[in-house]
Scaffold this active site. Structure first.
Site, PDB file in Angstrom:
ATOM      1  N   GLU A 291      49.627  44.562 -85.263  1.00 12.39           N
ATOM      2  CA  GLU A 291      50.645  45.878 -85.268  1.00 12.39           C
ATOM      3  C   GLU A 291      52.104  45.558 -85.733  1.00 12.39           C
ATOM      4  O   GLU A 291      52.663  44.680 -84.948  1.00 12.39           O
ATOM      5  CB  GLU A 291      50.485  46.388 -83.765  1.00 12.39           C
ATOM      6  CG  GLU A 291      49.041  46.754 -83.520  1.00 12.39           C
ATOM      7  CD  GLU A 291      49.002  46.696 -81.849  1.00 12.39           C
ATOM      8  OE1 GLU A 291      49.710  47.302 -81.214  1.00 12.39           O
ATOM      9  OE2 GLU A 291      48.404  45.966 -81.361  1.00 12.39           O
TER      10      GLU A 291
ATOM     11  N   HIS B 165      52.599  53.192 -76.229  1.00  9.18           N
ATOM     12  CA  HIS B 165      51.891  53.898 -77.338  1.00  9.18           C
ATOM     13  C   HIS B 165      52.272  55.358 -77.279  1.00  9.18           C
ATOM     14  O   HIS B 165      51.427  56.233 -77.921  1.00  9.18           O
ATOM     15  CB  HIS B 165      50.527  53.663 -77.569  1.00  9.18           C
ATOM     16  CG  HIS B 165      50.207  52.157 -77.831  1.00  9.18           C
ATOM     17  ND1 HIS B 165      50.960  51.420 -78.230  1.00  9.18           N
ATOM     18  CD2 HIS B 165      49.004  51.544 -77.451  1.00  9.18           C
ATOM     19  CE1 HIS B 165      50.443  50.112 -78.465  1.00  9.18           C
ATOM     20  NE2 HIS B 165      49.115  50.070 -77.981  1.00  9.18           N
TER      21      HIS B 165
ATOM     22  N   HIS C 269      47.151  50.966 -85.618  1.00 10.37           N
ATOM     23  CA  HIS C 269      46.559  50.231 -84.540  1.00 10.37           C
ATOM     24  C   HIS C 269      45.250  49.950 -84.961  1.00 10.37           C
ATOM     25  O   HIS C 269      44.215  49.858 -84.038  1.00 10.37           O
ATOM     26  CB  HIS C 269      46.750  50.924 -83.225  1.00 10.37           C
ATOM     27  CG  HIS C 269      46.494  50.123 -82.018  1.00 10.37           C
ATOM     28  ND1 HIS C 269      45.463  49.154 -81.648  1.00 10.37           N
ATOM     29  CD2 HIS C 269      47.520  49.762 -80.959  1.00 10.37           C
ATOM     30  CE1 HIS C 269      45.559  48.554 -80.549  1.00 10.37           C
ATOM     31  NE2 HIS C 269      46.945  48.884 -80.083  1.00 10.37           N
TER      32      HIS C 269
HETATM   33  C1  GLA Z   1      48.222  47.100 -77.640  1.00  6.31           C
HETATM   34  C2  GLA Z   1      48.784  46.655 -76.579  1.00  6.31           C
HETATM   35  C3  GLA Z   1      47.630  46.155 -75.668  1.00  6.31           C
HETATM   36  C4  GLA Z   1      46.681  47.269 -75.538  1.00  6.31           C
HETATM   37  C5  GLA Z   1      46.068  47.784 -76.649  1.00  6.31           C
HETATM   38  C6  GLA Z   1      45.219  49.042 -76.693  1.00  6.31           C
HETATM   39  O1  GLA Z   1      47.724  46.060 -78.394  1.00  6.31           O
HETATM   40  O2  GLA Z   1      49.651  45.560 -76.534  1.00  6.31           O
HETATM   41  O3  GLA Z   1      48.025  45.842 -74.406  1.00  6.31           O
HETATM   42  O4  GLA Z   1      47.087  48.340 -74.841  1.00  6.31           O
HETATM   43  O5  GLA Z   1      47.351  48.018 -77.486  1.00  6.31           O
HETATM   44  O6  GLA Z   1      44.276  48.630 -75.737  1.00  6.31           O
END
Ligand code: GLA
Length: 389
Positions: free
Chosen positions: A353, A144, A218
């Site tokens: 997402e 991210h 997100h």
């Molecule tokens: C995304 C990732 C997860 C986790 C979340 C935040 O969805 O794929 O593994 O990192 O973000 O916790």
């Protein structure tokens, strides 16, 4: 455009300009927030960062009474209030009621995620023969956008009211080399709340040098209302017949595999809780669902539909992206206290997402995430809310 609409648009523009000069709570729409009949947007101080920068919260409201709150910190969707089948409003997104929790402990609640949403293996990729190194902030991998991704940046906000819609345009310029990524990236994300209870997100970015980019939002959802138990009874349908299986560190193996016959297949509406504890190797690796679905079809299309049977609330995710990460809130562990003061246990929220596939810069067979100078990165995702009785 009829002249009355034009006048109203001009009036709104003037009010927006005036409102920008007034510090405290300001109504920047033609209507006051309390009048119920017309869309509006107002601004309030939300908190101050350690360095002294002030963060605002904008409240968007449509004529149907739906309310959305957005922070200039991380472009975070802080609250989304939508009606159930009886018309009762609840906030259906997980979050906090204060800035300090967002800064110190947020697991990416509601934020704009970038420059590269999801993972890049070992924080490394090669573009045009040059290797770039990024922070490894998720075990051996980059996640991210790194240590200080777009979720932790302060965005410039410009509110607007247009016809029956109300919105907030957010801009952020990420300098060349920020978090190890090449190129100055000029980013604009426009959130629009429409009259028919949709949150539309239009993303745009340009770069000064070849780079990679993958932006998403997100938001975690609980259609019963945040803090109101787990999401295991939500019925999910995803329009995908394939996915990208992952290794132990949740990096795609490179295969594009069929979902048919696996407990990850959501082509038919299925409760999230039905198979989440299955012994399937992929589900075990994710600690639940944490997988990228390869969406069927092209263009702006419905990627997923979620129905919460008790409240009757429905969420549709509509996107032009090739992939959708379905994350079933596996890392929530009951320690975070959310917006309304209640703790968030494991699987009390899920995220959908829209995105390019994880680790695309290291997989030539995945759709490209490369952005070059002169090209424009442009993508749209919509969260559409409705009810069933
Ligand atoms: C995304 C990732 C997860 C986790 C979340 C935040 O969805 O794929 O593994 O990192 O973000 O916790």
């Amino acid at each position: 455009m009829p002249s009355s609409t034009l006048t109203r648009t001009r009036l709104a523009t003037v009010l927006v300009a005036v409102a920008a000069l007034v510090p405290a709570l300001v109504a920047v729409s033609p209507a006051r927030a309390a009048d119920g009949g017309r869309p509006g947007i107002s601004k309030k101080h939300f908190g101050t960062l350690a360095g002294g920068r002030k963060i605002d919260v904008y409240t968007l409201r449509n004529a149907a009474g739906m309310r959305v709150r957005i922070l200039t910190y991380g472009g975070i969707l802080q609250s989304i209030e939508v009606p159930d089948s009886k018309g009762k409003l609840a906030n259906v997104t997980l979050g906090f009621d204060n800035l300090s929790d967002y800064v110190k402990k947020s697991p990416y609640f509601g934020c704009i995620t970038g420059r590269y949403a999801n993972r890049i293996a070992k924080g490394r990729f090669t573009l045009d023969g040059k290797t770039y190194r990024l922070a490894t902030n998720d075990g051996p991998n980059h996640l991210h956008g790194g240590a200080k991704g777009f979720d932790k940046r302060v965005w410039k906000a410009d509110p607007f009211v247009r016809g029956g819609s109300v919105g907030l345009a957010l801009t952020y310029t990420s300098s060349n080399g920020e978090e190890g990524y090449p190129g100055t990236l000029r980013t604009r994300v426009v959130y629009t709340l429409t009259r028919d209870n949709r949150i539309r997100m239009d993303y745009r970015a340009t770069t000064s040098r070849p780079t990679v980019v993958n932006l998403t939002n997100h938001a975690y959802f609980n259609l019963r209302g945040e803090g109101n138990g787990r999401i295991l009874g939500h019925e999910l349908q995803i329009n995908a017949s394939r996915y990208t299986p992952v290794d132990q560190t949740l990096i795609p193996t490179g295969k594009i595999a069929r979902l048919g016959g696996t407990p990850l297949d959501f082509r038919e509406p299925t409760a999230i809780g039905d198979r989440v504890n299955s012994g399937n190797q992929q589900i075990v690796r994710g600690g639940g669902y944490d997988h990228n679905y390869v969406l069927d079809g092209r263009g702006l299309r419905t990627a997923a539909t979620v129905v919460e049977p008790d409240s009757g609330r429905v969420l549709k995710v509509i996107t032009d992206q090739p992939g959708l990460q379905f994350y079933s809130g596996n890392f929530l562990d009951g320690t975070l206290r959310g917006t309304s003061g209640r703790l968030y246990p494991k699987r009390s929220g899920f995220a959908l997402e829209s995105q390019h596939f994880p680790d695309s810069p290291n997989h030539a067979n995945f759709p490209s995430t490369v952005l070059r100078p002169g090209d424009v990165y442009q993508t749209t995702t919509i969260y559409a809310f409705s009810t069933v009785s």
